[in-house]
Write an enzyme that holds these catalytic residues in place. Structure first.
Site, PDB file in Angstrom:
ATOM      1  N   ASN A 158       0.874  -1.181   0.000  1.00  0.00           N
ATOM      2  CA  ASN A 158       0.000   0.000   0.000  1.00  0.00           C
ATOM      3  C   ASN A 158       0.907   1.226   0.000  1.00  0.00           C
ATOM      4  O   ASN A 158       1.532   1.548   1.015  1.00  0.00           O
ATOM      5  CB  ASN A 158      -0.905  -0.005   1.235  1.00  0.00           C
ATOM      6  CG  ASN A 158      -1.912   1.136   1.234  1.00  0.00           C
ATOM      7  OD1 ASN A 158      -1.887   2.006   0.367  1.00  0.00           O
ATOM      8  ND2 ASN A 158      -2.792   1.146   2.214  1.00  0.00           N
ATOM      9  N   LYS A 207       3.550   0.789   2.957  1.00  0.00           N
ATOM     10  CA  LYS A 207       3.229  -0.276   3.897  1.00  0.00           C
ATOM     11  C   LYS A 207       3.332  -1.593   3.142  1.00  0.00           C
ATOM     12  O   LYS A 207       2.919  -1.675   1.984  1.00  0.00           O
ATOM     13  CB  LYS A 207       1.821  -0.095   4.457  1.00  0.00           C
ATOM     14  CG  LYS A 207       1.626   1.178   5.267  1.00  0.00           C
ATOM     15  CD  LYS A 207       0.183   1.314   5.741  1.00  0.00           C
ATOM     16  CE  LYS A 207      -0.026   2.616   6.482  1.00  0.00           C
ATOM     17  NZ  LYS A 207      -1.441   2.786   6.915  1.00  0.00           N
ATOM     18  N   ARG A 240      -2.449  -2.025  -3.546  1.00  0.00           N
ATOM     19  CA  ARG A 240      -3.747  -1.403  -3.261  1.00  0.00           C
ATOM     20  C   ARG A 240      -3.856  -0.127  -4.079  1.00  0.00           C
ATOM     21  O   ARG A 240      -2.989   0.736  -4.027  1.00  0.00           O
ATOM     22  CB  ARG A 240      -3.884  -1.070  -1.778  1.00  0.00           C
ATOM     23  CG  ARG A 240      -5.194  -0.344  -1.435  1.00  0.00           C
ATOM     24  CD  ARG A 240      -5.312  -0.102   0.054  1.00  0.00           C
ATOM     25  NE  ARG A 240      -6.552   0.597   0.368  1.00  0.00           N
ATOM     26  CZ  ARG A 240      -6.622   1.880   0.684  1.00  0.00           C
ATOM     27  NH1 ARG A 240      -5.519   2.625   0.725  1.00  0.00           N
ATOM     28  NH2 ARG A 240      -7.786   2.443   0.975  1.00  0.00           N
ATOM     29  N   HIS A 288     -13.395   1.199   0.572  1.00  0.00           N
ATOM     30  CA  HIS A 288     -13.187   0.108   1.537  1.00  0.00           C
ATOM     31  C   HIS A 288     -13.612  -1.234   0.942  1.00  0.00           C
ATOM     32  O   HIS A 288     -13.944  -2.179   1.664  1.00  0.00           O
ATOM     33  CB  HIS A 288     -13.973   0.347   2.839  1.00  0.00           C
ATOM     34  CG  HIS A 288     -13.511   1.511   3.640  1.00  0.00           C
ATOM     35  ND1 HIS A 288     -14.358   2.262   4.435  1.00  0.00           N
ATOM     36  CD2 HIS A 288     -12.287   2.074   3.773  1.00  0.00           C
ATOM     37  CE1 HIS A 288     -13.683   3.236   5.021  1.00  0.00           C
ATOM     38  NE2 HIS A 288     -12.430   3.147   4.635  1.00  0.00           N
ATOM     39  N   HIS A 348     -17.964  -1.100   8.414  1.00  0.00           N
ATOM     40  CA  HIS A 348     -16.522  -0.887   8.521  1.00  0.00           C
ATOM     41  C   HIS A 348     -16.338   0.434   9.276  1.00  0.00           C
ATOM     42  O   HIS A 348     -16.477   1.512   8.709  1.00  0.00           O
ATOM     43  CB  HIS A 348     -15.902  -0.813   7.121  1.00  0.00           C
ATOM     44  CG  HIS A 348     -14.423  -0.518   7.118  1.00  0.00           C
ATOM     45  ND1 HIS A 348     -13.479  -1.460   6.772  1.00  0.00           N
ATOM     46  CD2 HIS A 348     -13.733   0.608   7.396  1.00  0.00           C
ATOM     47  CE1 HIS A 348     -12.275  -0.912   6.846  1.00  0.00           C
ATOM     48  NE2 HIS A 348     -12.410   0.338   7.229  1.00  0.00           N
ATOM     49  N   GLY A 384     -13.912   2.681  11.189  1.00  0.00           N
ATOM     50  CA  GLY A 384     -12.591   3.116  11.593  1.00  0.00           C
ATOM     51  C   GLY A 384     -12.576   4.631  11.589  1.00  0.00           C
ATOM     52  O   GLY A 384     -13.621   5.266  11.697  1.00  0.00           O
ATOM     53  N   ASN A 385     -11.401   5.234  11.439  1.00  0.00           N
ATOM     54  CA  ASN A 385     -11.363   6.695  11.319  1.00  0.00           C
ATOM     55  C   ASN A 385     -12.131   7.123  10.076  1.00  0.00           C
ATOM     56  O   ASN A 385     -12.879   8.096  10.069  1.00  0.00           O
ATOM     57  CB  ASN A 385      -9.923   7.197  11.267  1.00  0.00           C
ATOM     58  CG  ASN A 385      -9.846   8.707  11.383  1.00  0.00           C
ATOM     59  OD1 ASN A 385     -10.449   9.298  12.269  1.00  0.00           O
ATOM     60  ND2 ASN A 385      -9.135   9.342  10.458  1.00  0.00           N
ATOM     61  N   ARG A 396     -14.203  13.297   8.993  1.00  0.00           N
ATOM     62  CA  ARG A 396     -15.009  13.610   7.818  1.00  0.00           C
ATOM     63  C   ARG A 396     -16.463  13.829   8.221  1.00  0.00           C
ATOM     64  O   ARG A 396     -16.984  13.141   9.098  1.00  0.00           O
ATOM     65  CB  ARG A 396     -14.918  12.498   6.781  1.00  0.00           C
ATOM     66  CG  ARG A 396     -13.508  12.261   6.253  1.00  0.00           C
ATOM     67  CD  ARG A 396     -13.462  11.014   5.402  1.00  0.00           C
ATOM     68  NE  ARG A 396     -12.102  10.657   5.034  1.00  0.00           N
ATOM     69  CZ  ARG A 396     -11.737   9.454   4.609  1.00  0.00           C
ATOM     70  NH1 ARG A 396     -12.644   8.490   4.497  1.00  0.00           N
ATOM     71  NH2 ARG A 396     -10.484   9.203   4.301  1.00  0.00           N
ATOM     72  N   GLY A 408     -15.088  -0.766  14.859  1.00  0.00           N
ATOM     73  CA  GLY A 408     -16.077  -1.838  14.830  1.00  0.00           C
ATOM     74  C   GLY A 408     -15.623  -3.075  15.572  1.00  0.00           C
ATOM     75  O   GLY A 408     -16.421  -3.773  16.200  1.00  0.00           O
ATOM     76  N   GLU A 409     -14.323  -3.336  15.516  1.00  0.00           N
ATOM     77  CA  GLU A 409     -13.775  -4.533  16.150  1.00  0.00           C
ATOM     78  C   GLU A 409     -13.480  -4.345  17.636  1.00  0.00           C
ATOM     79  O   GLU A 409     -13.509  -5.313  18.399  1.00  0.00           O
ATOM     80  CB  GLU A 409     -12.484  -4.956  15.443  1.00  0.00           C
ATOM     81  CG  GLU A 409     -12.674  -5.387  13.999  1.00  0.00           C
ATOM     82  CD  GLU A 409     -11.348  -5.650  13.300  1.00  0.00           C
ATOM     83  OE1 GLU A 409     -10.366  -5.966  14.011  1.00  0.00           O
ATOM     84  OE2 GLU A 409     -11.286  -5.525  12.066  1.00  0.00           O
ATOM     85  N   ASN A 410     -13.169  -3.119  18.054  1.00  0.00           N
ATOM     86  CA  ASN A 410     -12.617  -2.930  19.396  1.00  0.00           C
ATOM     87  C   ASN A 410     -13.277  -1.837  20.223  1.00  0.00           C
ATOM     88  O   ASN A 410     -12.722  -1.422  21.235  1.00  0.00           O
ATOM     89  CB  ASN A 410     -11.113  -2.636  19.279  1.00  0.00           C
ATOM     90  CG  ASN A 410     -10.350  -3.810  18.695  1.00  0.00           C
ATOM     91  OD1 ASN A 410     -10.317  -4.890  19.272  1.00  0.00           O
ATOM     92  ND2 ASN A 410      -9.749  -3.604  17.529  1.00  0.00           N
ATOM     93  N   GLU A 413      -7.382  -6.293   4.936  1.00  0.00           N
ATOM     94  CA  GLU A 413      -7.295  -5.843   3.551  1.00  0.00           C
ATOM     95  C   GLU A 413      -6.018  -6.327   2.875  1.00  0.00           C
ATOM     96  O   GLU A 413      -6.012  -6.653   1.687  1.00  0.00           O
ATOM     97  CB  GLU A 413      -7.381  -4.316   3.508  1.00  0.00           C
ATOM     98  CG  GLU A 413      -8.744  -3.790   3.916  1.00  0.00           C
ATOM     99  CD  GLU A 413      -8.728  -2.345   4.373  1.00  0.00           C
ATOM    100  OE1 GLU A 413      -9.355  -1.511   3.711  1.00  0.00           O
ATOM    101  OE2 GLU A 413      -8.083  -2.068   5.407  1.00  0.00           O
TER     102      GLU A 413
END
Length: 399
Positions: free
Chosen positions: A7, A14, A88, A177, A203, A205-206, A236, A328-330, A383
């Site tokens: 990415n 990354k 990506r 996403h 999804h 996240g930020n 956003r 969403g996960e944490n 991802e």
């Protein structure tokens, strides 16, 4: 087969290296501040993390140093072991509904639609060129974040604006996403033991997006022409009345570019609560800080509204609702406050299980009670692994 999942940003890279099809993660890392002073190279192999300060002139030099290090660290014996690199790409426009092997024509087309993602597509091209230059024998694959949502019908992706804008300027909903929504869809097929599930995927996240999945395919998603539409996010604004832009411009003297920057970088949770990091927000929420409680109420209200909208779009036939990505996960608070707003749909939360369901601690699964009309899952997205899977399948075909 060793596959690199990449990415690239304008000044960052990354990366993860997988052994496929076993999906074994061999290493992961980041390179930051490429082309700037104070560059940082970080790589993790198993439990060992190495971080160095290196100045990288450009992406090609960064990739060259990375590949050299992989050999020196003994992760690979020779560069020929890396059979493919998956990249990506944020935007595939109308052209790409799936991942594709990179050719000169594909790179040219990605560049031609860069005005749809001016901060991201050019950076992806820098990464592509760097890897193709340094390991020319490998297969390079473009994995588009918009591709999964190309199954939407015109009724979902067209805006009620002059049709000429769509024909001449490609103005339409694209959705983003997609790699995450695709990964979760594939994961839920296995968990539900159903080839064509109906899902609502959150999804969170930020950046955040919600999608409606019918028979395993995306039929609608909250993000639109850009990732700034849809639900309220970290910084956003999400959906707003566009007329306020002209109004605020007249009141402040700000240009539309300045206002757009504010709506993208200084709005959402940040704009309402004064912070966007969910860990800080959770602590402030538990301390009952008024602005933060308001921000969370606004935030979860909008998530719940999209879930309700997509419930109707799926004719009430929803196999599961899934929360994924960082928040969403944490973040049990976000999940709980959202689900409380959905009680009219017969969704019942198991608060004890929800509080313990944190993917960072290796936990994922159902957070609703057995008599809940729709099960709600918490599932970790990946991802990078989705990129590796797509790349592996295409590399096999090329071999």
């Amino acid at each position: 087969m060793k596959i690199l999942s990449v990415n690239a940003g304008s000044s960052s890279l990354k990366f993860r290296l997988y052994e496929m099809p076993q999906e074994e993660l061999l290493m992961k890392g980041t390179i930051e501040r490429i082309g700037l002073s104070g560059g940082v190279y970080s790589i993790r192999i198993g439990d060992v993390k190495v971080e160095k300060e290196i100045d990288f002139a450009d992406h090609s030099e960064a990739v060259e140093i990375l590949l050299k290090d992989l050999v020196e660290q003994g992760i690979i014996k020779d560069l020929s072991e890396i059979k493919a690199v998956g990249h990506r790409v944020v935007h595939g426009g109308n052209k790409y509904s799936r991942s594709v092997v990179l050719t000169k024509r594909v790179v040219k087309e990605i560049n031609e639609i860069s005005d749809l993602a001016p901060l991201h597509n050019p950076a992806s091209i820098l990464g592509m060129n760097a890897f193709m230059e340094n390991i020319p024998e490998s297969t390079n694959v473009a994995c588009f974040d918009t591709a999964f949502h190309q199954t939407m019908e015109p009724i979902a992706y067209l805006y009620p604006v002059p049709y000429e804008w769509y024909v001449r300027y490609d103005v339409r909903k694209y959705g983003f996403h997609g790699l995450s929504h695709k990964f979760i869809t594939e994961a839920m097929k296995t968990k539900l033991k159903k080839k064509e599930p109906n899902l609502i995927i959150c999804h969170i996240g930020n950046g955040a997006s919600i999608s409606a999945i019918k028979a395993g395919k995306s039929i609608d998603t909250s993000m639109g022409f850009t990732p700034n539409s849809g639900i309220m996010m970290g910084t956003r604004c999400g959906d707003i009345d566009h007329s306020m832009i002209e109004y605020v411009s007249k009141k402040t003297g700000y240009s539309t570019e300045k206002i757009n920057s504010i709506l993208t970088k200084e709005s959402g949770l940040q704009g309402t609560a004064g912070m966007s990091d969910l860990r800080d927000l959770d602590r402030a929420y538990e301390a009952k800080e008024e602005k933060v409680m308001l921000a969370f109420d606004m935030y979860t209200e909008r998530i719940a509204e999209y879930i309700a909208k997509y419930f109707m779009k799926l004719d009430g036939e929803v196999d599961a609702i899934v929360f994924t990505a960082g928040g969403g996960e944490n973040d049990p608070i976000i999940r709980e406050q959202t689900i409380l707003k959905l009680k009219a749909f017969g969704i019942k939360l198991d608060t004890k299980v929800n509080d313990q369901m944190l993917t960072r601690k290796g936990n994922e699964g159902i957070i609703t009670t057995k008599d809940s009309k729709i099960p709600v899952y918490v599932i970790a997205t990946d991802e990078e692994l989705m990129i590796a899977r797509d790349t592996y399948e295409l590399a096999k075909e090329e071999a």
